[in-house]
Each structure stands twice: as C-alpha cells, then as structure tokens.
Design a protein around this motif. Sequence first.
Motif, PDB file in Angstrom:
ATOM      1  N   TRP A  29     -24.712  12.125  25.961  1.00 41.30           N
ATOM      2  CA  TRP A  29     -24.227  13.500  25.988  1.00 41.30           C
ATOM      3  C   TRP A  29     -22.736  13.585  25.684  1.00 41.30           C
ATOM      4  O   TRP A  29     -22.182  14.661  25.601  1.00 41.30           O
ATOM      5  N   ASN A  33     -17.806  13.826  21.403  1.00 43.02           N
ATOM      6  CA  ASN A  33     -17.045  14.817  22.151  1.00 43.02           C
ATOM      7  C   ASN A  33     -15.765  14.270  22.763  1.00 43.02           C
ATOM      8  O   ASN A  33     -14.919  15.025  23.207  1.00 43.02           O
ATOM      9  N   PRO A  70     -22.309  22.353  23.865  1.00 39.23           N
ATOM     10  CA  PRO A  70     -21.626  22.435  25.157  1.00 39.23           C
ATOM     11  C   PRO A  70     -20.142  22.127  25.014  1.00 39.23           C
ATOM     12  O   PRO A  70     -19.714  21.393  24.140  1.00 39.23           O
ATOM     13  N   ARG A  71     -19.367  22.738  25.910  1.00 35.17           N
ATOM     14  CA  ARG A  71     -17.922  22.516  25.939  1.00 35.17           C
ATOM     15  C   ARG A  71     -17.567  21.868  27.266  1.00 35.17           C
ATOM     16  O   ARG A  71     -18.134  22.204  28.300  1.00 35.17           O
ATOM     17  N   SER A  72     -16.604  20.965  27.244  1.00 41.58           N
ATOM     18  CA  SER A  72     -16.206  20.292  28.471  1.00 41.58           C
ATOM     19  C   SER A  72     -15.453  21.254  29.389  1.00 41.58           C
ATOM     20  O   SER A  72     -14.518  21.924  28.961  1.00 41.58           O
ATOM     21  N   PHE A 107     -26.598  27.941  36.589  1.00 44.06           N
ATOM     22  CA  PHE A 107     -26.370  26.651  35.942  1.00 44.06           C
ATOM     23  C   PHE A 107     -27.561  25.750  36.234  1.00 44.06           C
ATOM     24  O   PHE A 107     -28.409  26.058  37.079  1.00 44.06           O
ATOM     25  N   THR A 173     -24.449  22.044  33.623  1.00 48.41           N
ATOM     26  CA  THR A 173     -24.251  22.909  32.459  1.00 48.41           C
ATOM     27  C   THR A 173     -24.442  24.367  32.864  1.00 48.41           C
ATOM     28  O   THR A 173     -25.469  24.734  33.442  1.00 48.41           O
ATOM     29  N   THR A 174     -23.455  25.205  32.544  1.00 49.35           N
ATOM     30  CA  THR A 174     -23.550  26.632  32.846  1.00 49.35           C
ATOM     31  C   THR A 174     -24.341  27.347  31.750  1.00 49.35           C
ATOM     32  O   THR A 174     -24.515  26.834  30.645  1.00 49.35           O
ATOM     33  N   GLY A 177     -22.560  27.579  28.558  1.00 49.96           N
ATOM     34  CA  GLY A 177     -22.371  26.375  27.767  1.00 49.96           C
ATOM     35  C   GLY A 177     -21.237  25.463  28.153  1.00 49.96           C
ATOM     36  O   GLY A 177     -20.832  24.617  27.352  1.00 49.96           O
ATOM     37  N   TYR A 178     -20.722  25.571  29.376  1.00 46.45           N
ATOM     38  CA  TYR A 178     -19.718  24.602  29.825  1.00 46.45           C
ATOM     39  C   TYR A 178     -20.399  23.474  30.600  1.00 46.45           C
ATOM     40  O   TYR A 178     -21.408  23.695  31.276  1.00 46.45           O
ATOM     41  N   ARG A 179     -19.806  22.303  30.510  1.00 42.27           N
ATOM     42  CA  ARG A 179     -20.479  21.110  31.011  1.00 42.27           C
ATOM     43  C   ARG A 179     -19.494  20.226  31.764  1.00 42.27           C
ATOM     44  O   ARG A 179     -18.330  20.118  31.407  1.00 42.27           O
TER      45      ARG A 179
END
Length: 496
Positions: A29, A33, A70-72, A107, A173-174, A177-179
């Motif tokens: 994952w 990134n 997804p974004r960190s 989430f 993960t929300t 799209g945040y992770r």
Amino acid sequence: MGSEQIRRWESGALAHAVTDPFGQGPVPWLRGNVTYFDDTGQVVPWYVDGQAHPAATGAPAVPAPRTSGPRSADDVRRQIKGFTSTGAVAPGEAVDFHITVDPPQEFAVDIYRIGHYGGDGAAKITTSPRLSGIVQPAPLTADRTVSCHHWWLSWRLQVPSFWSIGAYVAVLTTVDGYRSHVPFTVRDKHPADLLLLLPDVTWQAYNLYPEDGRTGASLYHAWDEEGRLLGEADAATTISFDRPYAGAGLPLHVGHAYDFIRWAERYGYDIAYADASDLHGGHVDPSRYRGLVFPGHDEYWSAGMRRTVEVARENGTSLVFLSANSMYWQVELAPSPSGVPDRLLTCRKRRGPGRSVLWREIDRPEQEVIGIQYAGQVPEPHPLIVRNAGHWLWEATGAQDGDEIEGLVAGEADRYFPRTPLPDHEERVLLAHSPYTDREGVRRHQETSLYRAPSGALVFASGTFAWSPALDRPGHVDPRVQRATANLLDRICKRD
C-alpha cells in the motif's frame, strides 16, 4: 500562516532518517507513495510535491490534494491517525485501536499481515465494518512528554484463534481518501526455531508525533515557540507508547524488520514473533527458541531486556543482530498514568538527574554481548569488504577475501573496539573489514562479527543497517548476503 505551516512539516524524524538510506521498505500500500530521493539526489519527505514550485524561501511546498488514490494523513490536519493501547497480543485476545478523524466521518480498517506472499510483501487478512470517526481530544503534554492515553476507544479487533502469529499493519482509510497506519504484533508462547523481536522500544524513541511544529517530541527532537526544530539537548526525556507514529503512521526503520520477515517466511523458517517491550516485560522465555533475531535498528535497551538476552546466550540460545548500533542507550519503562505497565519510556541522555545512560559509560559496553559495537554514522553507502572467506558463513556465496559487496555498509556501522572487553567465547571471527569516510572526512571502518559462546550459542552481528534490506528489498538484494544469512540460520536451527 503558510510559511509557518510549512515549517511544521519539516520532519525531524525524517531528517534523521537520512542517515538510513533504506527507510521504510516496500509494502504493497506504500509503493509509489514514499520518496526519499528526488531527481537531483536530494532527500525529500513523502509530503513534498515534486511538481510544485518551492516558495521563495526554498521551503518545500505543501502538496495540493491529490485527485485520485489515497492520500497520506499528516500530523498538522490529523485527517486520520491512530494507535493501539494493547501492545502485542495472542490469538484469541483483542487489539484496542484509538483513532482520531478530522473532519468526523466514517472510516474503515484493513488488516494486513507482513510476509512473502508470492512477492507481494503482505496479505490482507480482514476489513473492519464502516466505523464512525470522531475528533479526539488534543494530545496531553507534560515536560515534552506527549500522550494520547485519554483518547476514546474507536474499535476493538478480536483476533481469531486461527490467525497466524506475525507482524501486522492496520491501514486506516477515511471515506474521503486519507490513509494512515498502525503496526501491531500477534504472538504466542509456542516453541519455534527462531524468535523475531520487533524493536518497538527504539521505534518509539524516534517517534516525533505529533509532527506539527509545536508539541511533538521524541528522544531526538522537539520544537521551539517559533516552530524551529530543536536537537537532543532540548528533546523529551520520557515518551509515551500511547500515541500514533508520526507522518504516515509507520515507524522509522520499520522496513528493516519487514525485509527480514519476507525473506525468512519465503524460505520456510520456523519463526515466532514478539516485541522488544515483551522482552522487557518478562513475556519471552528464550529457552523455547534456538535463536533470537533482532532484524532492525535496535538501539534502546532496558536492563531487563539485556539481562534476559545474556541469560539466553549463557543457556545456549543464539543471538542474531542484523543491524548496527544495537543496545546503545539504557532506558527505563514505567506504567502509563492509568496504570498500564511499560507504556512510558525514559532515557535521560544528557539531561536531568541520574547517571549517564550509555551502556558503555557504565562499564557494560555492548561489545560484551554483541561482539562489536557502534562506531558511527555512514553518510554515503560503501562496499562491505569480505574477510575470512573460508569461514562456513561465506560457504557457497562465491565470496573471496577482499571482495566488495556494494552499498552494504550504510546508515550506521559497528566495529571491534580493541580496548573494550570481549564476551567469553570459544571461537571468534571477523567476517568483514570495510573502510568508509565519516561526515568529517575521517577514515573509519566497519566490521561484521561472529563468536561462539561457551554454551555453544552463536552470536552474529552484521555491523551495518543495510544487511536486512539485502535479503529482500528490490534494488538492494544481494545473493551473497542471502546465502550467508541462510548458512547462519540453518546452523542455529540445526538444519542439515
């Protein structure tokens, strides 16, 4: 506000990670990134947008939101961050997750187990139901100690009795799209050939959460009122396990352990799992194992950890140190404010009352256990120079005396100190002697060590950060290191 926010994102932990050119290690994952080197060879943290133009000050640009994938999450906006309050657990027990989500939204949690899995590096084991996220209270701080022990319980994972023991990562993960990530360990007490010890005590020593330019602190860094990063003299002396890991939520150097796990499980070694804090807490019985494996950077040791390992060696259990700078600082563990054992980690370094806490400064140098000890940082990777190639460790590797294994001396290095006592031993050999140049341009050298204790236990020390990555990290794999490690473990495990 903009420039202040950028300053807050200048990661002290990631700045320190530059000394380790093999930071996280590929996991499914994270591929694509996390970037440590840009096109000019400069180290950049994961949050810098390489396409954006830096501000006139030269500060990195805060990335614009990505439109896909997804974004960190980060520690400034805390889109989603979490930790476990339970430490390692056994199958049948529960893992308690404490998670903050901002803005509040649903989430989900995907649970991965680290392993070979046909080269994937991990396998998804289960997914939580949709969970309701809340904004948890701000972290509590007292004299640089940051704790989130007061966060509400967000999700309890009941670990089924049929789950495999091992190293796990919860991926949070929300909906938007945040992770973020939360590592944890599933262990049991069944005998095995090898016990792998994940260095969670050292992971926390480097954890700068929250990396926000204001309140975050580790044993290395803190911030002043202007948001400037301070060094060890102003860092925390006590840190809490009850908080997320900074940035994307994975510890610094976690990849070293994952590299070894992928390789060892690929070749079918019989491995049990535990955390360093289990070693401290008396939850490890070394007599159940032929060898204890320390796969990654394992710098911070309590007296209880060291005593258990010394007794293990005296009773015939072998020790395998696959990194460098092990057993360097002496630490103490204490209960959390709510009374949970071993949730506060103290290392006085140069501040506060009490004695100096380098093991070598209290007449207990780490060389007396490991066979070599920490010599310094290696600013640029250098070759490891093979020595004593006729020894069984180098058998079938094709290595000859003087051969160079490119890039294998990296991050930090150990060597033999002639004026420092050696452990009692029946035989002892140095298997590499590798010159390198330190930051001041001084010529130094690294060594790789193996000795046999009077009990018959073997004690191996690679003396470099880059050994585990050479086992199973794309771009760093070296068949000679793989075979040498197999020769060692096969002998410890009594394989024919």
